[in-house]
Design a protein around this motif. Structure first.
Motif, PDB file in Angstrom:
ATOM      1  N   ALA A  18      29.823  18.779  20.335  1.00  0.00           N
ATOM      2  CA  ALA A  18      28.833  19.558  21.091  1.00  0.00           C
ATOM      3  C   ALA A  18      28.133  20.559  20.178  1.00  0.00           C
ATOM      4  CB  ALA A  18      29.499  20.272  22.265  1.00  0.00           C
ATOM      5  N   ARG A  19      28.897  21.225  19.336  1.00  0.00           N
ATOM      6  CA  ARG A  19      28.318  22.222  18.428  1.00  0.00           C
ATOM      7  C   ARG A  19      27.439  21.567  17.371  1.00  0.00           C
ATOM      8  NH1 ARG A  19      33.084  26.310  16.762  1.00  0.00           N
ATOM      9  NH2 ARG A  19      31.377  27.318  15.652  1.00  0.00           N
ATOM     10  N   PRO A  24      21.250  23.829  15.225  1.00  0.00           N
ATOM     11  CA  PRO A  24      22.179  24.374  14.232  1.00  0.00           C
ATOM     12  C   PRO A  24      22.205  25.900  14.159  1.00  0.00           C
ATOM     13  CG  PRO A  24      20.674  22.770  13.252  1.00  0.00           C
ATOM     14  CD  PRO A  24      20.204  23.017  14.634  1.00  0.00           C
ATOM     15  N   GLU A  25      23.409  26.391  14.047  1.00  0.00           N
ATOM     16  CA  GLU A  25      23.646  27.803  13.771  1.00  0.00           C
ATOM     17  C   GLU A  25      24.563  27.870  12.563  1.00  0.00           C
ATOM     18  OE1 GLU A  25      24.754  30.243  17.112  1.00  0.00           O
ATOM     19  OE2 GLU A  25      23.738  28.879  18.485  1.00  0.00           O
ATOM     20  N   VAL A  33      35.297  25.608  10.878  1.00  0.00           N
ATOM     21  CA  VAL A  33      34.909  24.721  11.980  1.00  0.00           C
ATOM     22  C   VAL A  33      35.459  23.329  11.720  1.00  0.00           C
ATOM     23  CG1 VAL A  33      32.940  23.626  13.136  1.00  0.00           C
ATOM     24  CG2 VAL A  33      32.865  26.062  12.570  1.00  0.00           C
ATOM     25  N   TRP A  34      35.315  22.877  10.488  1.00  0.00           N
ATOM     26  CA  TRP A  34      35.825  21.562  10.101  1.00  0.00           C
ATOM     27  C   TRP A  34      37.349  21.534  10.179  1.00  0.00           C
ATOM     28  CZ3 TRP A  34      34.836  16.670   9.586  1.00  0.00           C
ATOM     29  CH2 TRP A  34      35.664  15.867   8.813  1.00  0.00           C
ATOM     30  N   SER A  59      20.666  23.319   2.721  1.00  0.00           N
ATOM     31  CA  SER A  59      20.593  24.734   3.098  1.00  0.00           C
ATOM     32  C   SER A  59      20.486  24.802   4.623  1.00  0.00           C
ATOM     33  CB  SER A  59      19.358  25.392   2.475  1.00  0.00           C
ATOM     34  OG  SER A  59      18.174  24.904   3.099  1.00  0.00           O
ATOM     35  N   MET A  60      20.724  25.977   5.163  1.00  0.00           N
ATOM     36  CA  MET A  60      20.625  26.138   6.618  1.00  0.00           C
ATOM     37  C   MET A  60      19.204  25.828   7.095  1.00  0.00           C
ATOM     38  SD  MET A  60      22.702  26.730   8.965  1.00  0.00           S
ATOM     39  CE  MET A  60      22.133  26.240  10.554  1.00  0.00           C
ATOM     40  N   GLU A  61      18.231  26.259   6.351  1.00  0.00           N
ATOM     41  CA  GLU A  61      16.834  25.987   6.702  1.00  0.00           C
ATOM     42  C   GLU A  61      16.559  24.481   6.717  1.00  0.00           C
ATOM     43  OE1 GLU A  61      12.820  26.717   4.347  1.00  0.00           O
ATOM     44  OE2 GLU A  61      13.657  28.611   5.120  1.00  0.00           O
ATOM     45  N   GLN A  62      17.099  23.762   5.749  1.00  0.00           N
ATOM     46  CA  GLN A  62      16.921  22.309   5.701  1.00  0.00           C
ATOM     47  C   GLN A  62      17.624  21.625   6.881  1.00  0.00           C
ATOM     48  OE1 GLN A  62      18.544  21.917   1.703  1.00  0.00           O
ATOM     49  NE2 GLN A  62      16.568  21.105   0.967  1.00  0.00           N
ATOM     50  N   ILE A  63      18.800  22.118   7.246  1.00  0.00           N
ATOM     51  CA  ILE A  63      19.525  21.548   8.396  1.00  0.00           C
ATOM     52  C   ILE A  63      18.733  21.762   9.671  1.00  0.00           C
ATOM     53  CG2 ILE A  63      21.593  21.774   9.835  1.00  0.00           C
ATOM     54  CD1 ILE A  63      23.153  22.373   7.226  1.00  0.00           C
ATOM     55  N   GLU A  64      18.197  22.954   9.847  1.00  0.00           N
ATOM     56  CA  GLU A  64      17.395  23.234  11.043  1.00  0.00           C
ATOM     57  C   GLU A  64      16.176  22.322  11.105  1.00  0.00           C
ATOM     58  OE1 GLU A  64      16.655  27.380  10.391  1.00  0.00           O
ATOM     59  OE2 GLU A  64      18.499  28.006  11.423  1.00  0.00           O
ATOM     60  N   GLU A  65      15.491  22.178   9.985  1.00  0.00           N
ATOM     61  CA  GLU A  65      14.309  21.313   9.927  1.00  0.00           C
ATOM     62  C   GLU A  65      14.686  19.858  10.205  1.00  0.00           C
ATOM     63  OE1 GLU A  65      10.396  20.038   9.493  1.00  0.00           O
ATOM     64  OE2 GLU A  65      11.150  22.078   9.687  1.00  0.00           O
TER      65      GLU A  65
END
Length: 189
Positions: A18-19, A24-25, A33-34, A59-65
């Motif tokens: 679910a997460r 993404p956060e 988490v893993w 990166s977090m930005e890449q994951i969000e995109e």
């Protein structure tokens, strides 16, 4: 047929799904988490290990995109599980109502405007619902829910594979988790 006890044992893993399938956060990609989600030897471990390792390279930005491009702008990779089979037909509407009623029967109210076939919501339900003591109702409802999820994730998996998305491995892991919750019938000789 679903093994409700095995399904119950997978609740923490469904919370992980679910997460990971929600927007993404940063906290969702913390190593803890893993560590909390899975142990080696679980049928989904190899696929989820590939997913986790792949996601750690972004990166977090890449994951969000990537998330937005994958799940919000592509019909082939929607997270609405009944859309693949029914699109916007009447049959889909009645199935959405059945799913919503299932959530309510086990105490989960859908907040906001999310549809009841949204995969992260379905995983959240499986992680939080307590069907012990209501096994007969649960078997019927969860049977329908898992059938919807299995059908939708099959199509999603194929589209993610075609797109070479790391989310392909996450969906493989989810499907392996479904299989671990199914009662295997004895083979006839």
């Amino acid at each position: 047929m679903i093994d409700l006890e095995k399904l119950h044992e997978q609740q923490a893993l469904f919370a992980f799904y679910a997460r990971q399938l929600s927007y993404p956060e940063k906290i969702d990609y913390h190593p803890s988490v893993w560590a909390e989600a899975l142990i080696a030897g679980h049928p989904a471990y190899p696929a989820l290990q590939q997913y986790w390792e792949a996601m750690q390279t972004y990166s977090m930005e890449q994951i969000e995109e990537m998330y937005v491009q994958t799940f919000d702008f592509q019909k082939k990779t929607t997270l609405y599980m009944t859309y693949y089979k029914y699109e916007d037909s009447r049959e889909r509407g009645s199935l959405l109502v059945r799913l919503k009623e299932a959530y309510e029967l086990f105490g989960l109210e859908i907040e906001g405007t999310e549809l009841s076939d949204y995969l992260p919501l379905m995983c959240e339900f499986l992680s939080a619902a307590d069907w012990r003591g209501h096994e007969q109702e649960a078997a019927n409802i969860l049977g329908v829910m898992l059938a919807v999820m299995e059908d939708g994730t099959y199509r999603l998996q194929q589209a993610l594979k075609e797109a070479a998305s790391p989310y392909f491995h996450l969906i493989n892991g989810l499907r392996d988790t479904f299989k671990a919750c199914v009662i295997q019938e004895a083979q006839g000789t």
